[in-house]
Write a protein that holds these residues in place. Structure first.
Motif, PDB file in Angstrom:
ATOM      1  N   ALA A  26      36.748   0.304   6.648  1.00 56.41           N
ATOM      2  CA  ALA A  26      36.991  -1.044   6.482  1.00 56.41           C
ATOM      3  C   ALA A  26      36.278  -1.602   5.144  1.00 56.41           C
ATOM      4  N   TYR A  27      37.125  -2.111   4.047  1.00 54.11           N
ATOM      5  CA  TYR A  27      36.636  -2.343   2.898  1.00 54.11           C
ATOM      6  C   TYR A  27      36.941  -3.945   2.945  1.00 54.11           C
ATOM      7  N   ALA A  28      35.746  -4.588   2.302  1.00 56.15           N
ATOM      8  CA  ALA A  28      36.148  -6.100   1.972  1.00 56.15           C
ATOM      9  C   ALA A  28      35.994  -6.269   0.439  1.00 56.15           C
ATOM     10  N   LEU A  29      36.724  -6.942  -0.233  1.00 58.04           N
ATOM     11  CA  LEU A  29      36.811  -7.391  -1.420  1.00 58.04           C
ATOM     12  C   LEU A  29      36.187  -8.737  -1.487  1.00 58.04           C
ATOM     13  N   LEU A  30      35.136  -9.000  -2.187  1.00 63.43           N
ATOM     14  CA  LEU A  30      34.289 -10.085  -2.213  1.00 63.43           C
ATOM     15  C   LEU A  30      33.993 -10.545  -3.321  1.00 63.43           C
ATOM     16  N   GLY A  31      34.281 -11.862  -3.775  1.00 60.75           N
ATOM     17  CA  GLY A  31      34.148 -12.469  -5.094  1.00 60.75           C
ATOM     18  C   GLY A  31      34.621 -13.877  -4.870  1.00 60.75           C
ATOM     19  N   PRO A  32      34.121 -14.478  -6.128  1.00 57.78           N
ATOM     20  CA  PRO A  32      34.564 -15.862  -6.250  1.00 57.78           C
ATOM     21  C   PRO A  32      35.930 -16.145  -6.390  1.00 57.78           C
ATOM     22  N   SER A  33      36.553 -17.397  -6.421  1.00 54.72           N
ATOM     23  CA  SER A  33      37.756 -17.475  -6.827  1.00 54.72           C
ATOM     24  C   SER A  33      38.068 -17.210  -8.196  1.00 54.72           C
ATOM     25  N   GLY A  34      39.232 -16.501  -8.370  1.00 56.45           N
ATOM     26  CA  GLY A  34      39.719 -16.198  -9.884  1.00 56.45           C
ATOM     27  C   GLY A  34      38.935 -14.810 -10.040  1.00 56.45           C
TER      28      GLY A  34
ATOM     29  N   THR B 298      29.870  -8.846   7.838  1.00 50.67           N
ATOM     30  CA  THR B 298      29.986  -8.596   9.122  1.00 50.67           C
ATOM     31  C   THR B 298      31.485  -7.673   9.407  1.00 50.67           C
ATOM     32  N   PHE B 299      32.132  -7.629   8.631  1.00 55.36           N
ATOM     33  CA  PHE B 299      33.633  -7.063   8.841  1.00 55.36           C
ATOM     34  C   PHE B 299      33.559  -5.554   8.382  1.00 55.36           C
ATOM     35  N   ALA B 300      32.923  -5.581   6.856  1.00 54.41           N
ATOM     36  CA  ALA B 300      33.130  -4.214   6.436  1.00 54.41           C
ATOM     37  C   ALA B 300      32.171  -3.075   6.503  1.00 54.41           C
ATOM     38  N   ASP B 301      32.639  -1.923   6.374  1.00 56.66           N
ATOM     39  CA  ASP B 301      31.681  -0.662   6.055  1.00 56.66           C
ATOM     40  C   ASP B 301      31.169  -0.684   4.761  1.00 56.66           C
ATOM     41  N   LYS B 302      32.110  -1.000   3.679  1.00 58.76           N
ATOM     42  CA  LYS B 302      31.907  -1.063   2.628  1.00 58.76           C
ATOM     43  C   LYS B 302      32.402  -2.302   1.918  1.00 58.76           C
ATOM     44  N   VAL B 303      31.643  -2.946   0.897  1.00 59.24           N
ATOM     45  CA  VAL B 303      31.712  -4.333   0.341  1.00 59.24           C
ATOM     46  C   VAL B 303      32.068  -3.808  -0.957  1.00 59.24           C
ATOM     47  N   VAL B 304      33.306  -4.453  -1.655  1.00 61.90           N
ATOM     48  CA  VAL B 304      33.398  -4.251  -2.950  1.00 61.90           C
ATOM     49  C   VAL B 304      33.292  -5.641  -3.593  1.00 61.90           C
ATOM     50  N   VAL B 305      32.333  -5.608  -4.540  1.00 63.79           N
ATOM     51  CA  VAL B 305      31.890  -7.008  -5.062  1.00 63.79           C
ATOM     52  C   VAL B 305      32.733  -7.182  -6.425  1.00 63.79           C
ATOM     53  N   MET B 306      33.366  -8.305  -6.589  1.00 63.45           N
ATOM     54  CA  MET B 306      34.290  -8.251  -7.725  1.00 63.45           C
ATOM     55  C   MET B 306      33.882  -9.416  -8.503  1.00 63.45           C
TER      56      MET B 306
ATOM     57  N   VAL C 211      34.890  -4.669 -10.575  1.00 69.56           N
ATOM     58  CA  VAL C 211      34.343  -4.423  -9.379  1.00 69.56           C
ATOM     59  C   VAL C 211      32.822  -4.154  -9.952  1.00 69.56           C
ATOM     60  N   VAL C 212      31.869  -4.972  -9.624  1.00 70.83           N
ATOM     61  CA  VAL C 212      30.757  -4.807 -10.079  1.00 70.83           C
ATOM     62  C   VAL C 212      29.751  -4.011  -9.336  1.00 70.83           C
ATOM     63  N   GLN C 213      30.152  -3.947  -7.925  1.00 71.38           N
ATOM     64  CA  GLN C 213      29.347  -2.961  -7.175  1.00 71.38           C
ATOM     65  C   GLN C 213      30.057  -2.580  -5.699  1.00 71.38           C
ATOM     66  N   LEU C 214      30.058  -1.292  -5.300  1.00 71.69           N
ATOM     67  CA  LEU C 214      30.819  -0.955  -4.371  1.00 71.69           C
ATOM     68  C   LEU C 214      29.873  -0.317  -3.230  1.00 71.69           C
ATOM     69  N   GLY C 215      29.551  -0.830  -2.153  1.00 71.52           N
ATOM     70  CA  GLY C 215      28.512  -0.450  -1.353  1.00 71.52           C
ATOM     71  C   GLY C 215      28.362  -0.945  -0.046  1.00 71.52           C
ATOM     72  N   THR C 216      27.603  -0.122   0.787  1.00 73.96           N
ATOM     73  CA  THR C 216      27.163  -1.018   2.061  1.00 73.96           C
ATOM     74  C   THR C 216      26.513  -2.152   1.990  1.00 73.96           C
ATOM     75  N   PRO C 217      26.560  -2.982   3.005  1.00 67.48           N
ATOM     76  CA  PRO C 217      26.225  -4.354   2.869  1.00 67.48           C
ATOM     77  C   PRO C 217      24.483  -4.155   2.826  1.00 67.48           C
ATOM     78  N   GLN C 218      24.084  -3.037   3.216  1.00 74.76           N
ATOM     79  CA  GLN C 218      22.501  -2.833   3.090  1.00 74.76           C
ATOM     80  C   GLN C 218      22.176  -2.620   1.450  1.00 74.76           C
ATOM     81  N   GLU C 219      23.084  -1.781   0.968  1.00 73.15           N
ATOM     82  CA  GLU C 219      22.709  -1.368  -0.560  1.00 73.15           C
ATOM     83  C   GLU C 219      23.025  -2.715  -1.237  1.00 73.15           C
ATOM     84  N   LEU C 220      24.042  -3.564  -1.077  1.00 64.87           N
ATOM     85  CA  LEU C 220      24.154  -4.859  -1.752  1.00 64.87           C
ATOM     86  C   LEU C 220      22.898  -5.626  -1.738  1.00 64.87           C
TER      87      LEU C 220
END
Lengths: 290, 364
Positions: B37-45, B206-214, B219-228
């Motif tokens: 379960a991956y979440a792509l997280l980041g601001p608009s644009g 809360t949703f993802a096992d791995k969060v992809v922060v953009m 992609v500036v980081q891909l990791g578990t919530p704890q790593e982030l």
């Protein structure tokens, strides 16, 4: 709670009342006035009750005109609505093609009605008209001033040419209001082209189509100028529709009483059909929601 | 269900991209595991929706490849990729009933009616739609419409991946929480590969096992919530994740320590080693959770940075103190019972949680 009564507010309604009175109520009442009296000159007039109405409703020439009118209006709707939808679906959605097709489509709508009649009158002539001449070249004996069927077809084609654009533009506006996500979702859901039309495009066009059908019904039911210029109601009475019949009665024969009575009947027919159509469509929409 | 490979993927909306700025998506190389379960997280644009549309096939990338289970699908249309997608705003078929809406993706693929019925009822049960199956979809509220959209995304069990494009934007907060739990539950039960786009960190974490922060198309980081949380790889991650975000300050390295506005902050050898190889702008970051603030008598003679206390906000479960020294404003997270006395205090930086960034990238 004490309601504050302030009747001064009524004065604010007066301007609107005057405008509506002059533009609609007084003319309409004049017609009512004529329809129940036999007027020779301002001093000589007789109240005749429903006589004019009875005479008009029993007139077999009027029945014929009414039947022609109904067939004509139905043909117009059955051709223009599906054709308008089909054309709207094929129009480009972006790029220079959008403005180009908008301009092209708007052109017939901008032409004055009697000019439309004149254009087709010349275009359809077998001797000097491009259309009429070419059709005759193809071996089809076409002459709208002698053959009733040809006259009918010409008047219909002219109306389709003149007014289909209106339906196209309305439908196009309806289609443009559908967010892209709908098409994307449909793609992902594996919907066929037909399903996209049936379940997305048609429901979203419903409200503009109601307006389109109403406008085309009213306009074609009252059509006067174009057939008058094109065929003058002929050959014989083949393309004499209600408006033209009425004008002949009122201005040609100066039978103002029957003409006034008939005007009211005509008005009520249009009002009734529009009301029934609108109510049925809107109720159908509401029923579905429950 | 499938593993998703993004191979030197990049996308530009311009036909002839020249500089990095022309790219909506900068070159990336990722493998997303089957059933994750991956979440792509980041601001608009930031390019998250662009990336999602590339995966779903609504957009063809200008560079690189997308593989599902090793099979190149870069040029396949969405309907041929076998994916499901849920959009930001509800997409429902107005004239159909709720049941027909849910059955639509299955019927279009010629699934037999018995199976359609079973799937529709199962999904409707999960999403609390059972009582509404016979209703026309048109009259329902935005919440329910979006729930139907979710249901259409979940109804097929043979998809390679289910993609969500900020699906809970229009849902009211309480139901949002319920639906997020449902999605998580469904994921745990069926293990589909899920990709979830959002700009809400709580939703992502809360949703993802791995969060992809953009950020800015990268992609500036891909990791578990704890790593982030514990180890932000980029100052943006530090700032974006956490509430409040990481404190980030310009600093100079000199004499075995970091100097901020003339105040000395001790660093470990690990920090000094790594930073000595770096040039460029050096920043120091620390999360408000890892700072200690001593005030009153405890502050006397304590080792640390002297700060002025500007304000203390009590947020119920914890307090946020805003402190200042020089030009830097630093937020400190305090326990509910911790007292702040007076206008000044001593701030202590926990060395193991103090991070150094060179040109926004983590060095140590």
């Amino acid at each position: 709670m004490n309601k504050i009564t302030n009747n001064k507010a009524w004065f604010l309604v007066l301007p609107v009342f005057f405008i509506v009175a002059i533009s609609a109520i007084i003319p309409l009442m004049t017609v009512v006035n004529y329809s129940v009296q036999d007027i020779f000159d301002p001093q000589t007039r007789f109240f005749v009750g429903t006589e004019w109405f009875e005479q008009v409703l029993g007139d077999s020439r009027l029945h014929d005109a009414l039947i022609r009118q109904i067939i004509y209006t139905l043909s117009v709707l059955f051709i223009e609505i599906p054709l308008g939808i089909a054309v709207a679906l094929t129009l480009p959605r972006k790029g220079w093609g959008v403005s180009a097709s908008m301009v092209l489509l708007a052109l017939p709508l901008l032409i004055p009605w009697n000019v439309v009649g004149t254009i087709w009158q010349i275009f359809g002539r077998a001797d000097i008209g491009l259309g009429g001449y070419v059709i005759n070249l193809l071996g089809i004996d076409y002459n709208y001033s002698q053959n009733p069927m040809d006259a009918w077809v010409t008047v219909l084609v002219m109306d389709v040419w003149h007014w289909t654009s209106l339906i196209v533009l309305l439908c196009y506006a309806g289609l443009r209001s559908i967010p892209d996500a709908y098409y994307q979702a449909a793609k992902i859901d594996g919907a066929s082209r037909w399903a996209v039309f049936r379940f997305i495009q048609l429901p979203k066009m419903q409200s503009v189509l109601v307006i389109g059908v109403l406008l085309r019904f009213m306009d074609s039911f009252m059509i006067y100028t174009e057939p008058f210029v094109l065929t003058g109601g002929g050959p014989g009475n083949a393309t004499t529709f209600l408006s033209q019949f009425l004008t002949r009665m009122a201005v040609g024969q100066f039978d103002l009483g029957p003409a006034a009575a008939f005007s009211l009947v005509y008005f009520l027919i249009i009002l009734l059909v529009c009301w029934v159509f609108y109510t049925v469509v809107m109720n159908a929409g509401k029923r579905e929601e429950q | 269900m499938a593993r998703i490979d993004l191979k030197s993927l990049a996308h530009s909306y311009f036909p002839d991209p020249k500089s990095d700025e022309d790219y909506a998506l900068r070159r990336m190389e990722h493998v997303w595991e089957d059933g994750g379960a991956y979440a792509l997280l980041g601001p608009s644009g930031c390019g998250k929706t662009t990336l999602l549309n590339i995966i779903s096939g609504l957009l063809t990338p200008s560079h690189g490849q997308v593989l599902f289970d090793g099979k190149d699908v870069t040029h396949l249309a969405p309907e041929d990729r076998n994916i499901a997608q849920v959009f930001q705003f509800p997409v429902i078929y107005d004239t159909m009933t709720v049941y027909e809406n849910l059955a639509f993706p299955l019927r279009n693929r010629g699934v037999d009616e018995k199976r359609v019925d079973a799937r529709v009822r199962e999904i409707a049960g999960m999403l609390d739609l059972t009582g509404k199956l016979k209703q026309k979809a048109r009259g329902l509220g935005a919440d329910e419409k979006q729930t139907i959209s979710l249901g259409r995304g979940l109804v097929r069990d043979d998809v390679s991946a289910i993609l969500f494009d900020e699906p809970l934007t229009v849902i009211d907060p309480h139901l949002k929480w319920v639906l997020r739990r449902k999605l998580k539950e469904i994921h745990n039960k069926l293990r589909p590969t899920m990709v979830y786009v959002t700009h809400d960190q709580v939703e992502a974490l809360t949703f993802a096992d791995k969060v992809v922060v953009m950020y800015g198309g990268k992609v500036v980081q891909l990791g578990t919530p704890q790593e982030l949380f514990e180890n932000p790889a980029h100052t943006f991650v530090g700032y974006f994740i956490g509430s409040p975000g990481m404190n980030i300050m310009d600093c100079k390295i000199d004499d075995g320590a970091a100097w901020i506005d003339g105040q000395r902050i001790g660093l470990s050898d690990r920090h000094l080693d790594a930073v000595s190889k770096q040039s460029g702008k050096i920043e120091l970051g620390i999360r408000p959770e890892f700072l200690t603030l001593e005030t009153g008598t405890a502050a006397k003679g304590a080792d640390g940075v002297e700060v002025n206390i500007i304000k203390v906000e009590d947020l119920g479960q914890y307090k946020i103190a805003t402190t200042r020294f020089g030009a830097s404003e630093i937020k400190v997270k305090l326990g509910e019972d911790e007292q702040v006395i007076g206008q000044s205090g001593i701030l202590r930086f926990a060395p193991e949680w103090t991070k150094l960034y060179a040109d926004s990238q983590l060095v140590a």
